[in-house]
Design an enzyme around this catalytic site. Structure first.
Site: not given
Length: 446
Positions: A74, A161, A308, A376, A403
């Site tokens: 993070c 987590c 993909y 993608d 992404c």
């Protein structure tokens, strides 16, 4: 050693790092630094290292995670979720402005407990922050957690987590207790020795499937794993072995020790079967949003081509709009999952295993029907050959799911040079607390 530099952080960069000016007017990019804060930074201006926070941002919130700032997962837990999304959208708007089209903003859901997959590493040496180093804290021991940023040989010990569910955290706690309490050595990336290497958890509707990655084991290891696996609370336990020196969570399946070898998800009404290593969005609720945004840009009728495609999730979830689905994916195991998913949901579909750039020309009959296409691609974006072939085809619409927004910018500019235009785009915040975001864009012939 150069003294720390004081930086006033004023914004986020496109990759999610903080960006700000030092007292000499130089602009710094600093991972984990929040806009509105004043920090001390080291290293180089273009890749600064956060050393300390002089004053937090006025709207700063307390991070939930006990190792936030040390773990490499993070970046933004100290930033309110609404502010995270506003900053992501601001950076995206500036980055993608050259593509034109309507900017439809950013959408997203919960900020914690959203991940359905996590990979952790075992290690015999932990990462020590500066204050613990100064106090002479012990580095050696038995640890399970994440690698510190830039350190392949140091583990940030993480008992839990905050991005995974409580169910997954409960499984993690049990495995952690047993493995760290055993006598088997943990992996040492310097000597390439040790037994326990990685722990991967993947959660679905029916529970958590656990993959325990180790070096090749003998009878004692086998006896230990079989004795402890039923008590970990997982729906399935897989034993994966690797004798390779590379410190990655990969290897060969030795056996399914307990329970099932896959998980099930439901996406837009479609049942999805997932092998532990198969690609699927790590945020199930966000994946529903993604399907909605992709579907809103596809139209319908005729053929849908999903490139993909992974386990076929995006194509199958939008199959109700089309007569058939065709998918291409390089991972053969994912293709097998896609075929089973299509059969289980009675969806007419064909899936092909192979590299997209090498497989497009074999679909001549598909291209003749002017299909709708979803791409993608991985973070590096479209392969140049795939982009060249696709841009020359007569498609009804091309929906690009990115992404990495910078890859979309590069590929989008190339599409524009070849006679395409961007109609609109929307960001989907699939990765709260991090600088990552996905962008769905619609492209048509200009």
């Amino acid at each position: 050693m150069r003294p720390p530099v004081r930086v006033s952080v004023d914004s986020f960069s496109a990759d999610g790092s903080g960006s700000g000016l030092d007292d000499r007017g130089r602009r710094w990019t600093i991972r984990g630094a929040a806009p509105g804060s004043v920090v001390l930074a080291g290293g180089r201006a273009k890749a600064g290292v956060l050393l300390d926070v002089v004053s937090p941002a006025p709207d700063a919130v307390a991070p939930r995670c006990g190792v936030f700032g040390l773990c490499g997962g993070c970046q933004w837990q100290q930033v309110p979720l609404e502010r995270q999304r506003a900053e992501k959208h601001r950076a995206l708007a500036a980055l993608l402005a050259p593509l034109g089209g309507d900017d439809l903003g950013i959408v997203g859901d919960d900020g914690y407990g959203y991940r359905n997959k996590v990979e952790l590493s075992f290690g015999a040496a932990r990462y020590l922050p500066r204050e613990e180093q100064a106090a002479g804290a012990e580095r050696a021991g038995r640890f399970l957690g994440m690698h510190a940023p830039g350190r392949f040989d140091r583990i940030v010990d993480a008992p839990r987590c905050e991005l995974i569910t409580e169910r997954a955290n409960a499984v993690l706690a049990r495995v952690r207790h047993d493995a760290l309490g055993s006598t088997f050595p943990l992996w040492d990336p310097h000597s390439h020795t040790g037994f326990f290497r990685h722990l991967a958890l993947r959660e679905g509707r029916d529970g958590v499937v656990l993959s325990l990655h180790t070096s090749p084991g003998g009878p004692d290891h086998e006896e230990w794993i079989r004795a402890h696996a039923p008590g970990w609370g997982a729906a399935g336990v897989l034993w994966v072995e690797s004798d390779r020196p590379a410190d990655v969570a990969a290897g060969n399946l030795r056996e399914v020790v307990f329970g099932t070898d896959h998980v099930r998800e439901r996406l837009a009404g479609v049942e999805i079967r997932l092998s532990p290593s198969a690609f699927f969005q790590v945020n199930p609720l966000g994946a529903e949003r993604l399907v909605q945004e992709v579907g809103a840009r596809l139209g319908g009728g005729g053929t849908l081509v999903d490139l993909y495609c992974g386990t076929g999730a995006l194509g199958l979830a939008n199959a109700h709009r089309f007569d058939r689905v065709v998918g291409i994916e390089v991972n053969a195991a994912a293709v097998r999952d896609a075929e089973m998913n299509a059969a289980a949901n009675r969806i007419p579909a064909q899936f092909f295993a192979g590299e997209v750039e090498a497989s497009l020309e074999a679909l001549a009959d598909v291209w003749a029907s002017r299909p709708a296409v979803i791409v993608d691609p991985p973070r590096v974006g479209l392969h140049p050959r795939a982009l060249e072939t696709l841009s020359a085809l007569d498609l009804s619409v091309l929906v690009y799911v990115a992404c990495r927004p910078s890859s979309l910018l590069r590929d989008g500019l190339a599409l524009m040079e070849r006679g395409w235009r961007c109609v609109d785009r929307v960001a989907v915040d699939l990765f709260p607390q991090t600088g990552h975001v996905e962008v769905v864009s619609r492209w048509v012939r200009a």
